[in-house]
Scaffold this motif. Structure first.
Motif, PDB file in Angstrom:
ATOM      1  N   ASN A   7       0.830  -1.215   0.000  1.00 25.50           N
ATOM      2  CA  ASN A   7       0.000   0.000   0.000  1.00 25.50           C
ATOM      3  C   ASN A   7       0.862   1.262   0.000  1.00 25.50           C
ATOM      4  OD1 ASN A   7      -2.532  -1.153  -0.162  1.00 25.50           O
ATOM      5  ND2 ASN A   7      -2.578  -1.560   2.040  1.00 25.50           N
ATOM      6  N   ASP A   8       2.040   1.183   0.631  1.00 29.83           N
ATOM      7  CA  ASP A   8       2.955   2.334   0.631  1.00 29.83           C
ATOM      8  C   ASP A   8       3.442   2.631  -0.791  1.00 29.83           C
ATOM      9  OD1 ASP A   8       2.721   2.408   3.364  1.00 29.83           O
ATOM     10  OD2 ASP A   8       4.562   1.289   3.739  1.00 29.83           O
ATOM     11  N   LEU A   9       3.715   1.562  -1.531  1.00 26.81           N
ATOM     12  CA  LEU A   9       4.186   1.733  -2.919  1.00 26.81           C
ATOM     13  C   LEU A   9       3.078   2.351  -3.779  1.00 26.81           C
ATOM     14  CD1 LEU A   9       6.471  -0.125  -1.927  1.00 26.81           C
ATOM     15  CD2 LEU A   9       6.264  -1.404  -4.036  1.00 26.81           C
ATOM     16  N   PHE A  10       1.861   1.876  -3.536  1.00 29.26           N
ATOM     17  CA  PHE A  10       0.702   2.394  -4.278  1.00 29.26           C
ATOM     18  C   PHE A  10       0.505   3.885  -3.966  1.00 29.26           C
ATOM     19  CE2 PHE A  10      -3.956   2.894  -4.809  1.00 29.26           C
ATOM     20  CZ  PHE A  10      -4.073   2.510  -6.144  1.00 29.26           C
ATOM     21  N   ALA A  53       6.315  -3.870  -8.502  1.00 29.59           N
ATOM     22  CA  ALA A  53       4.939  -4.201  -8.126  1.00 29.59           C
ATOM     23  C   ALA A  53       4.017  -3.841  -9.281  1.00 29.59           C
ATOM     24  CB  ALA A  53       4.537  -3.410  -6.885  1.00 29.59           C
ATOM     25  N   THR A  54       2.836  -4.436  -9.259  1.00 26.49           N
ATOM     26  CA  THR A  54       1.841  -4.057 -10.262  1.00 26.49           C
ATOM     27  C   THR A  54       0.489  -3.874  -9.580  1.00 26.49           C
ATOM     28  OG1 THR A  54       1.026  -4.535 -12.476  1.00 26.49           O
ATOM     29  CG2 THR A  54       1.228  -6.419 -11.025  1.00 26.49           C
ATOM     30  N   PHE A  55      -0.247  -2.876 -10.064  1.00 26.72           N
ATOM     31  CA  PHE A  55      -1.564  -2.552  -9.505  1.00 26.72           C
ATOM     32  C   PHE A  55      -2.572  -2.675 -10.640  1.00 26.72           C
ATOM     33  CE2 PHE A  55       1.615   0.554  -7.694  1.00 26.72           C
ATOM     34  CZ  PHE A  55       1.904  -0.207  -6.565  1.00 26.72           C
ATOM     35  N   THR A  56      -3.561  -3.533 -10.442  1.00 25.51           N
ATOM     36  CA  THR A  56      -4.531  -3.786 -11.515  1.00 25.51           C
ATOM     37  C   THR A  56      -5.913  -3.345 -11.064  1.00 25.51           C
ATOM     38  OG1 THR A  56      -3.198  -5.717 -12.087  1.00 25.51           O
ATOM     39  CG2 THR A  56      -5.381  -5.582 -13.095  1.00 25.51           C
ATOM     40  N   LYS A  66      -3.315  -5.300  -5.779  1.00 24.25           N
ATOM     41  CA  LYS A  66      -1.900  -4.898  -5.705  1.00 24.25           C
ATOM     42  C   LYS A  66      -1.039  -6.106  -5.402  1.00 24.25           C
ATOM     43  CE  LYS A  66      -3.710  -0.833  -3.403  1.00 24.25           C
ATOM     44  NZ  LYS A  66      -4.563  -1.005  -2.237  1.00 24.25           N
ATOM     45  N   THR A  67       0.052  -6.241  -6.133  1.00 26.39           N
ATOM     46  CA  THR A  67       0.957  -7.358  -5.836  1.00 26.39           C
ATOM     47  C   THR A  67       2.405  -6.989  -6.161  1.00 26.39           C
ATOM     48  OG1 THR A  67       1.466  -9.678  -6.291  1.00 26.39           O
ATOM     49  CG2 THR A  67       0.553  -8.454  -8.100  1.00 26.39           C
ATOM     50  N   PHE A  68       3.322  -7.562  -5.385  1.00 24.83           N
ATOM     51  CA  PHE A  68       4.745  -7.439  -5.719  1.00 24.83           C
ATOM     52  C   PHE A  68       5.062  -8.382  -6.870  1.00 24.83           C
ATOM     53  CE2 PHE A  68       4.874  -6.153  -1.199  1.00 24.83           C
ATOM     54  CZ  PHE A  68       5.489  -4.927  -1.370  1.00 24.83           C
TER      55      PHE A  68
END
Ligand SMILES: Cc1cc2nc3c(=O)[nH]c(=O)nc-3n(C[C@H](O)[C@H](O)[C@H](O)COP(=O)(O)O)c2cc1C
Length: 181
Positions: free
Chosen positions: A3-6, A165-168, A176-178
């Motif tokens: 969530n921090d990356l997002f 990471a990728t956010f779909t 969200k996933t690494f």
């Protein structure tokens, strides 16, 4: 942590609009040509809407508009050299002409950057001399909206701490996933 990356991704994208000199002010937009080839060009990010879509301004007669009307799908990529952060976003594209979004943003450019949209001949037309550019009072303005479906995050740091990471986008929100970097 994901969530921090997002949050960081959206924070930096918003800084691209708000902070002068921020590297996310511009990005490269890739689109598909009718021939099936890929074309890229730099664009300035103008706005992030309340619906988390991205707006760009362009000449309504430009090649990109023609391409995006035929293949309404695009990908933009940003890079922040200090953070060593790459953000790549792909999604569906809508070209706004003569609608509410167009009218709102036309007001922004009038009196400021009309020169980008008022050449007599369309952008990309061959000319013999670079000063052979005639301008008219007509504005050929359109707004490109990118509706994100997937956002890819990559932070280049010394191994083993490289972060990917990728956010779909899903019906429920963002998945969200690494990823293995
Ligand atoms: C830093 C930078 C920012 C640019 N910003 C825009 C922009 O916001 N809108 C635009 O239409 N073209 C912009 N351009 C020009 C485009 O990269 C491109 O050359 C032009 O739009 C024609 O592209 P097309 O023939 O694929 O339509 C920018 C170029 C640079 C170098």
């Amino acid at each position: 942590m994901i969530n921090d990356l997002f949050s960081e991704t959206w924070k930096e994208l918003k800084c691209g609009i708000e902070d002068s000199g921020h590297p996310f002010k511009v990005c490269a937009l890739a689109s598909l040509e009718e021939s099936g080839k890929i074309k890229q060009r730099m664009l300035r990010l103008r706005k992030i809407t309340h619906n988390d879509t991205f707006l760009f301004y362009t000449d309504a007669r430009s090649f990109k508009v023609q391409q995006l009307k035929l293949n309404p799908y695009g990908s933009v990529i940003f890079y922040h050299p200090l953070l060593q952060l790459q953000v790549s976003i792909c999604g569906k594209v809508v070209v706004h002409e003569q609608d509410e979004i167009y009218e709102d943003h036309k007001l922004e450019i009038e009196g400021r950057s009309v020169q980008d949209y008022n050449t007599k001949s369309p952008p990309g037309k061959k000319i013999k001399n670079p000063i052979d550019v005639t301008r008219t009072r007509e504005l050929h303005f359109s707004v490109i909206e990118l509706i994100p479906e997937q956002i890819d995050y990559l932070k280049l740091r010394a191994e083993p701490n490289r972060l990917r990471a990728t956010f779909t986008k899903t019906e429920e929100g963002w998945d969200k996933t690494f990823l293995v970097p």
